[in-house]
Design an enzyme around this catalytic site. Structure first.
Site, short mmCIF file in Angstrom:
data_model
loop_
_atom_site.label_atom_id
_atom_site.label_comp_id
_atom_site.label_asym_id
_atom_site.label_seq_id
_atom_site.Cartn_x
_atom_site.Cartn_y
_atom_site.Cartn_z
N MET A 30 0.85 -1.19 0.00
CA MET A 30 0.00 0.00 0.00
C MET A 30 0.89 1.25 0.00
SD MET A 30 -3.42 -0.92 2.07
CE MET A 30 -2.81 -0.66 3.72
N LEU A 33 6.66 2.93 1.48
CA LEU A 33 7.61 1.81 1.54
C LEU A 33 8.74 2.07 2.53
CD1 LEU A 33 7.82 1.05 -2.30
CD2 LEU A 33 6.29 0.06 -0.57
N GLY A 36 11.24 -2.80 5.52
CA GLY A 36 10.53 -4.09 5.52
C GLY A 36 10.14 -4.47 4.10
N HIS A 37 9.61 -3.51 3.35
CA HIS A 37 9.25 -3.78 1.95
C HIS A 37 10.50 -4.10 1.13
CE1 HIS A 37 5.84 -1.04 3.21
NE2 HIS A 37 5.18 -2.10 2.77
N GLN A 60 -10.17 -2.57 2.48
CA GLN A 60 -9.69 -3.24 3.69
C GLN A 60 -9.65 -2.31 4.90
OE1 GLN A 60 -5.78 -4.15 1.70
NE2 GLN A 60 -4.96 -3.82 3.75
N SER A 186 4.41 1.00 8.45
CA SER A 186 4.11 2.37 7.98
C SER A 186 3.41 3.14 9.10
CB SER A 186 3.22 2.32 6.74
OG SER A 186 3.82 1.49 5.79
N ARG A 187 2.73 2.42 9.99
CA ARG A 187 1.98 3.10 11.06
C ARG A 187 2.87 3.62 12.18
NH1 ARG A 187 -2.48 -0.80 9.81
NH2 ARG A 187 -4.05 0.53 8.84
#
Ligand code: PAF
Length: 280
Positions: A30, A33, A36-37, A60, A186-187
């Site tokens: 989403m 990035l 982790g991505h 979602q 991302s959060r």
């Protein structure tokens, strides 16, 4: 690197790759990035071609969730993908990906989708499967890459692909942590400095679990009690030992179970988990 928004164009590229016999690795995201991505993109180098999708999937997010404030950083995402040598960034728009307001529905099995994250986020996993089914059909990957941090998502997606006989290998990749041990998400960007410091208790709890499991401890009750004590100052949404079908277990088994947790800090849900000897 190509930047593709049009679905037909993406399908043409993929068709050509299939004709040439090239393996396709797919990293659905989403956006926003982070490292982790990047670890997923790196793992996807085992394919001859790599596609990253960037799509903030409205289906979602629940009504009270952070869809509108979810970070959108398409330009920097593309720069990062280019640096990683990604072949195509696929960023469709919602009107094209969801041509019918009320179309065919995909429903995740309740036993897996209404627990843990799903208990707090009804319909979330239906939305995840909905978008992934579309993206998988467009990108037609040989392998698709998911972080183990979103353990429930990974296990439900694996179930969908197996159940519908899709020839896509779902590859689960290790959690990437920052230098203090917090799982990247991302959060995390929503946390204040104080919130971040508080969230480090989660890193301490997972480290303690990993150490105890590495030493051979498999009793869920005592492992969870230890983690709960470390997490005590924080608001724990859930902390459980489960198998890959997300049923609660009392004794952890190698390659079959994990400890999952969701902890809320400053209103932000933070996920973490510890897999027991996971090889897939
Ligand atoms: O994990 C995510 O970022 C999303 O749930 C996914 C898999 C890209 C589907 O929108």
């Amino acid at each position: 690197m190509q930047f593709v928004q049009n679905i037909a164009e993406m399908k043409n590229i993929v068709q050509q790759w299939h004709k040439e016999g090239l393996d396709i690795g797919f990293v659905p995201t989403m956006g926003a990035l982070h490292a982790g991505h990047v670890s997923l993109m790196e793992r996807a180098k085992e394919n001859e071609r790599r596609v990253v999708s960037v799509f903030v999937n409205p289906r979602q997010f629940g009504a009270n969730e952070d869809f509108s404030r979810y970070p959108r950083t398409l330009e920097t995402d593309c720069t990062l993908c280019e640096k990683q040598g990604i072949d195509v960034v696929f960023a469709p728009n919602a009107e094209n990906l969801y041509p019918f307001a009320e179309g065919v529905k995909i429903v995740a099995p309740k036993s897996m989708a209404n627990v843990l994250e799903g208990a707090a986020r009804p319909g979330h996993f239906d939305g995840v499967l909905d978008v992934l089914a579309r993206l998988f059909h467009i990108v037609q990957p040989h392998r698709a890459y998911f972080g183990r941090k979103d353990a429930q998502q990974l296990l439900i997606v694996r179930q969908m692909v197996a159940e519908w006989f899709w020839d896509i290998e779902i590859v689960g990749c290790p959690i990437v942590r920052d230098f203090k041990g917090l799982a990247l998400s991302s959060r995390n960007a929503y946390l204040s400095k104080k919130g971040y410091e508080q969230a480090l208790q989660i890193a301490r709890a997972t480290k303690a679990l990993e150490d105890a499991i590495a030493k051979g401890s498999r009793d869920a009750h005592s492992l969870l009690a230890m983690a709960r004590a470390i997490l005590a100052p924080l608001q724990i949404d859930y902390l459980m030992a489960v198998d890959y079908a997300l049923n609660e277990v009392e004794i952890l088994q190698n390659n079959a179970s994990l400890i999952v947790m969701a902890v809320i800090v400053e209103g932000v849900r933070l996920l973490d988990n510890v897999w027991v000897e996971c090889n897939s």
